[in-house]
Design an enzyme around this catalytic site. Structure first.
Site, short mmCIF file in Angstrom:
data_model
loop_
_atom_site.label_atom_id
_atom_site.label_comp_id
_atom_site.label_asym_id
_atom_site.label_seq_id
_atom_site.Cartn_x
_atom_site.Cartn_y
_atom_site.Cartn_z
N HIS A 192 -9.63 0.98 5.15
CA HIS A 192 -8.34 1.20 5.82
C HIS A 192 -8.55 2.13 7.01
CE1 HIS A 192 -4.21 2.45 6.54
NE2 HIS A 192 -3.83 1.40 5.83
N GLU B 118 -5.44 -5.22 10.70
CA GLU B 118 -4.44 -4.18 10.87
C GLU B 118 -4.67 -3.45 12.20
OE1 GLU B 118 -2.58 -2.98 6.90
OE2 GLU B 118 -4.27 -1.66 7.23
N GLU C 57 -6.92 4.55 8.07
CA GLU C 57 -6.72 5.97 7.76
C GLU C 57 -7.98 6.56 7.14
OE1 GLU C 57 -3.04 5.56 5.56
OE2 GLU C 57 -2.05 4.98 7.43
N GLY D 110 2.71 -1.22 4.29
CA GLY D 110 2.74 0.21 3.97
C GLY D 110 4.15 0.67 3.70
N GLY D 111 4.75 1.34 4.69
CA GLY D 111 6.06 1.97 4.54
C GLY D 111 7.11 1.09 3.87
N ASN E 67 0.87 -1.18 0.00
CA ASN E 67 0.00 0.00 0.00
C ASN E 67 0.90 1.22 0.00
OD1 ASN E 67 -1.81 2.05 0.50
ND2 ASN E 67 -2.27 1.42 2.61
N TRP E 68 0.99 1.87 -1.15
CA TRP E 68 1.95 2.98 -1.29
C TRP E 68 1.42 4.30 -0.74
CZ3 TRP E 68 4.10 1.93 -6.96
CH2 TRP E 68 4.77 0.70 -6.95
N LYS E 69 0.19 4.29 -0.31
CA LYS E 69 -0.46 5.49 0.26
C LYS E 69 -0.21 6.70 -0.66
CE LYS E 69 0.11 3.43 4.76
NZ LYS E 69 -0.02 3.58 6.18
N SER F 185 3.37 -2.32 10.28
CA SER F 185 4.84 -2.30 10.41
C SER F 185 5.50 -3.64 10.06
CB SER F 185 5.24 -1.83 11.81
OG SER F 185 4.79 -0.51 12.02
N GLY G 155 2.33 2.15 10.69
CA GLY G 155 3.24 3.27 10.51
C GLY G 155 3.95 3.69 11.79
C1 PEP Z 1 -0.90 0.04 6.02
O1 PEP Z 1 -0.96 1.21 5.73
O2 PEP Z 1 -1.80 -0.73 5.64
C2 PEP Z 1 0.23 -0.42 6.81
C3 PEP Z 1 0.18 -1.63 7.30
O3 PEP Z 1 1.27 0.46 6.99
P1 PEP Z 1 2.71 0.15 7.66
O4 PEP Z 1 3.20 -1.14 7.06
O5 PEP Z 1 3.57 1.32 7.27
O6 PEP Z 1 2.50 0.03 9.11
#
Ligand code: PEP
Length: 253
Positions: A98, A170, A100, A236-237, A9-11, A215, A176
């Site tokens: 999600h 999640e 967010e 994500g990151g 997920n590149w956000k 993470s 994040g």
């Molecule tokens: C996400 O945004 O779905 C996520 C899991 O982010 P991260 O891996 O950065 O925690």
């Protein structure tokens, strides 16, 4: 046997050049390994088309995903993007719910269920995100929160729809933040989700892939993905760096 799936997920990151480079690096790295893991990438809406062109040309089975979708088919919804538009670009997966989007954009279970429905109506696969906050975990409410988020959607779309969907557990406190759920903590919730589904429909419970997100990195992915009810990850990151993302994907083999 459920095929493992790792989705990046590149956000809201990247520009056109960076996206081209990242997609090309992921294609090159994935082509080198004979991995059985299914890989998906979710760039921003604006970068979907260029990513689609590269993925189609490479033809090595990496799927394209979108991070969001409008609940409606079409019409006066300024700023929104319809499921049909995503499907036309070759999108396979669409992330819905999600945290967010729930927290920053106020998305409700009802809206998320409508998005889930429209995604399936266009033969794409929703990745339904559920997860508790730190406060809810500390209050011992994790199970109740994730099951009520799940049931709210099931109540609307019907349990059989889950057969062709992906669930992403999640925990919000792990997204994040660099804090990851331990493999045992994650497995406990994944088992709870699958058990909840199994009590209603064993075939759905056995088929649905439940990803862990929060993470995930190359250093913790293997242990997480080795758990019985963890079928891969939503990343994500760590998905913004090709080598790191590919290493996470390899951990799911
Ligand atoms: C996400 O945004 O779905 C996520 C899991 O982010 P991260 O891996 O950065 O925690």
């Amino acid at each position: 046997m459920r095929e493992k799936l790792v989705v990046g997920n590149w956000k809201m990151h990247g520009n056109r050049d960076q996206v081209n480079r990242l997609v090309e690096e992921i294609i090159a790295g994935a082509a080198e390994t004979e991995s059985k893991v299914e890989i998906g990438i979710c760039p921003t809406y604006i970068h979907l088309e260029q990513a689609a062109k590269l993925l189609i040309a490479a033809n090595i089975g990496i799927s394209l995903g979108a991070q969001n979708v409008c609940f409606a088919e079409q019409g006066a919804f300024t700023g929104e993007v319809a499921a049909a538009m995503l499907a036309e670009l070759g999108v396979t997966f669409v992330i819905v719910g999600h945290s967010e989007r729930r927290e920053i954009f106020g998305e409700t279970n009802e809206l998320i269920a409508a998005k889930f429905k429209v995604v399936q109506a266009h033969n794409m696969v929703p990745i339904l995100c559920i997860g508790e906050s730190l406060e809810q975990r500390e209050q011992g409410a994790t199970e109740q929160v994730v099951i009520s988020q799940l049931d709210a959607v099931i109540g609307d779309v019907g349990l059989p729809s889950l057969h062709d969907a992906v669930i992403a557990y999640e925990p919000i406190w792990a997204i994040g933040t660099g804090k990851t759920a331990t493999p045992e903590q994650a497995q406990e919730v994944h088992w709870t989700i699958r058990d909840h589904l199994a009590r209603q429909d064993a075939a759905v419970a056995a088929a649905v892939r439940i990803l862990y997100g929060g993470s995930v990195k190359s250093s913790n992915a293997r242990e997480l993905f080795n758990q019985a009810d963890i079928d891969g990850g939503l990343v994500g990151g760590a998905s913004l760096e090709a080598e790191e993302f590919l290493s996470i994907c390899k951990s799911a083999d």
